[in-house]
Motif scaffolding. Structure first.
Motif, short mmCIF file in Angstrom:
data_model
loop_
_atom_site.label_atom_id
_atom_site.label_comp_id
_atom_site.label_asym_id
_atom_site.label_seq_id
_atom_site.Cartn_x
_atom_site.Cartn_y
_atom_site.Cartn_z
N SER A 106 79.73 38.32 29.17
CA SER A 106 78.29 38.28 28.94
C SER A 106 77.75 39.66 28.59
N GLU A 145 78.27 25.85 34.65
CA GLU A 145 77.11 26.75 34.69
C GLU A 145 77.20 27.82 33.61
N GLN A 146 78.38 28.40 33.47
CA GLN A 146 78.55 29.48 32.51
C GLN A 146 78.33 28.97 31.08
N GLY A 191 74.69 28.36 30.34
CA GLY A 191 74.01 29.62 30.09
C GLY A 191 74.32 30.17 28.71
N ARG A 214 71.48 30.79 25.74
CA ARG A 214 71.24 32.04 25.03
C ARG A 214 71.36 31.85 23.52
#
Lengths: 209, 209
Positions: A79, A137-138, A141, A145
DNA sequence: TTGCTTGTTGAACGATCGTACAACAGCTGG
DNA sequence: CCAGCTGTTGTACGATCGTTCAACAAGCAA
């Protein structure tokens, strides 16, 4: 051979808890990349970190927790690399989007070692629910983005979701094949294919004929 | 509990070598899907197949050879499913291409179990050279077939290579995410995204503006 | 220097791993 | 019905796994 000179100097050094934890996490990532999930044993990780096997239990309570924290750490590194690429692209929305997408093909993301680490995590998704949740979850996300960057480039709101999903899929597929078989195509070609896909996603649909 | 009735009937049945080998390979695939590469132990596979652990050594000489042959078997099954989808699509080149691409999202390919099996193989690529070679050969064959189908649909010869690579990447990425997180998007949406990509690949490039 | 705190070690434990192999038993030709 | 063949079993072995824990020693306070 394990303790050669008991009198020539300190046989071990104390470390700050955070530093020691980080060195163990990084050693775990290296072992995962080198030997896969099956080879990530307590002894292998401890040897990679240059410490005694018992220290892993002392800091993490077990090898499962260490792997979990390593997953989170590697994800945070990815990230950060993506954020840095976007920040370095300047203010143009399309340039930022391109930077976000093509950053996956260059180090430190487009690396055989990172792929091996990631595959090791994937191989744990089936057996371990916490790893599966962490993965979901990752990815959510990551897509969120990407959706934001796509929206800045003028993608309609009702097309955002599938645009992000297809772009993610293409990038992941290119990243996967690029790392597994580096000789098949180049980083530049991967970037070109991703940009071509983005052109089709951003531009309004053309009429047939 | 292991041998309850020694007098009520045959405690085991003899099988033809080929049939026994196949049942062990299928059991190995199920265990790989269920428990990952780390859980594919000799005892787990033997229990899944309902035989004694020693039989794996008798037929394959070791668990590594069994995993290798299971990889080849699963790959052959995927190829057969793709061929069947293409054959069922009729004679229209574009319909055959579409069938080839979208078949990855439906059973027996688009399945969580098959993904888990595949990830188990990927996790062995790093550690075992023979598995890596097997993977390279299979992917080259996959792309070659896709190139032929794309050529039939009018894709120019100098664009074939990257068209096949990008299509493969998109399909693999969609397949991966579809299996890992089934609730994120549907099979129909995956097919629509793949078809949209094919439209962009097959049609001649449009002028900007 | 001396003593204390505690990070660190390394051996020990039971469980499980892959493999080897002698004994058993299902099947088949007599 | 009986003997031989061999597919199959299940145990035994050494190696390695994760974890535990008593003892050691590095670094700091006094």
């Amino acid at each position: 051979m394990s303790t050669l000179p008991p009198t020539l100097g300190p046989s071990f050094r104390r470390a700050e808890p955070d530093a020691r934890r980080l060195s163990l996490i990084e050693a775990c990532a290296r072992v995962l990349a080198k030997a896969g999930a099956a080879g990530a044993s307590v002894r292998a990780i401890a040897q990679e970190a240059g410490v005694s096997p018992g220290l892993i239990g002392h800091y993490f309570g077990g090898v499962d927790a260490l792997v979990t924290e390593t997953y989170a750490h590697v994800d945070a590194q990815v990230s950060a690399a993506l954020d840095a690429a976007v920040a370095a692209a300047g203010g143009d929305p399309c340039a930022r989007l391109e930077a976000f997408v093509t950053a996956s093909f260059a180090p430190p993301i487009g690396t055989r070692a990172l792929l091996a680490t990631w595959i090791a995590f994937w191989s744990l998704v089936t057996a371990r629910g916490d790893i599966a949740r962490q993965h979901d979850e990752q990815y959510a996300g990551y897509r969120a983005r990407l959706e934001a960057l796509l929206a800045d480039c003028g993608v309609a709101a009702d097309a955002l979701r599938l645009a992000a999903i297809s772009t993610t899929a293409l990038v992941d597929g290119l990243w996967l094949e690029l790392c597994l078989s580096p000789g098949c195509f180049t980083v530049a070609e991967a970037g070109a294919m991703a940009r071509r896909h983005l052109d089709g996603v951003i531009s309004p649909d053309r009429a047939p004929g």
